[in-house]
Design an enzyme around this catalytic site. Structure first.
Site: not given
Length: 234
Positions: A28-30, A55, A122, A148, A189, A210, A214
């Site tokens: 996942e490239f933020r 985001r 979110h 998601k 998770r 992020t 996590q």
């Protein structure tokens, strides 16, 4: 993509990709956290496919204007990009003015490029009741290829609500990715993939997480694989 569980390694620095290969299925490239994200994409020659995320600030990120959609539209044309994240609120017109038309145009561009669309929600304050979670997952999944949902757990009951909603939404035929942020929901998770969740997120570098709660990448890989991973074939 996302026919089976995909563990993504989250990073704002694509040069970290080699460190992720042992444990991750994708990166996942933020882009909202990255320095020169489009230049990084141009230079990318890694092995793992990319899920690009840019985001918005109103959904917990650092991208503050509509230019984030232009960057994402450019990104989805790159061969290495297999998926793009778009906020449900933007697609449904519940975001700042101008977001809806840009979000739907991005989704159209992604589909033309054969890029999967992850539609995200979110909640950084709470976890609603299971029925409300299922409604959110249904809405998100109907707008893209995967819905998601990440909420904040403040008690064990919140984690149970997310697990129940994941199971119900998957049983109804929706492709979803679910997790609870925060320590009381951290285990979701690793557990929600047993009930159908298709995407996991973990930082390449644990110091650069992020989202709250996590796991380190290697830890989440071990947990998911140890528990049996994708449980949709039961």
């Amino acid at each position: 993509m996302f026919e089976e569980f995909v563990l993504t390694a989250s990073t704002a620095d694509l040069s970290e990709e080699p460190r992720a290969r042992e444990h991750a299925d994708a990166v996942e490239f933020r882009m909202d956290l990255a320095s020169d994200p489009l230049a990084q994409l141009d230079a990318y020659d890694g092995e793992l496919p990319l899920l690009v995320t840019n985001r918005a600030t109103w959904e917990g990120g650092e991208a503050g204007d509509l230019g984030r959609f232009d960057a994402l539209s450019t990104a989805v044309a790159r061969d290495a990009v297999s998926a793009v994240d778009v906020e449900l609120a933007a697609l449904r017109g519940n975001a700042p003015e101008g977001e809806e038309s840009h979000a739907t145009a991005l989704r159209d561009t992604a589909r033309e490029e054969g890029v999967s669309v992850v539609v995200s929600v979110h909640d950084f304050e709470s976890t609603p009741e299971p029925a409300a979670l299922v409604d959110l997952l249904t809405d998100a999944a109907s707008e893209g290829d995967v819905g998601k949902l990440a909420t904040t757990a403040t008690a064990p009951a919140d984690a149970l609500a997310m697990i129940e909603a994941t199971h119900e939404a998957t049983a109804a035929g929706h492709r979803v990715a679910t997790m609870c942020m925060g320590e009381p929901g951290r285990h979701t998770r690793a557990v929600t993939p047993l009930y159908g969740s298709k995407i996991g997120y973990a930082p390449v570098d644990p110091a650069n997480a992020t989202a709250p709660g996590q796991y380190p990448l290697a830890t989440l890989r071990e947990l998911v694989d140890g528990l049996g991973g994708d449980g949709t074939d039961e």
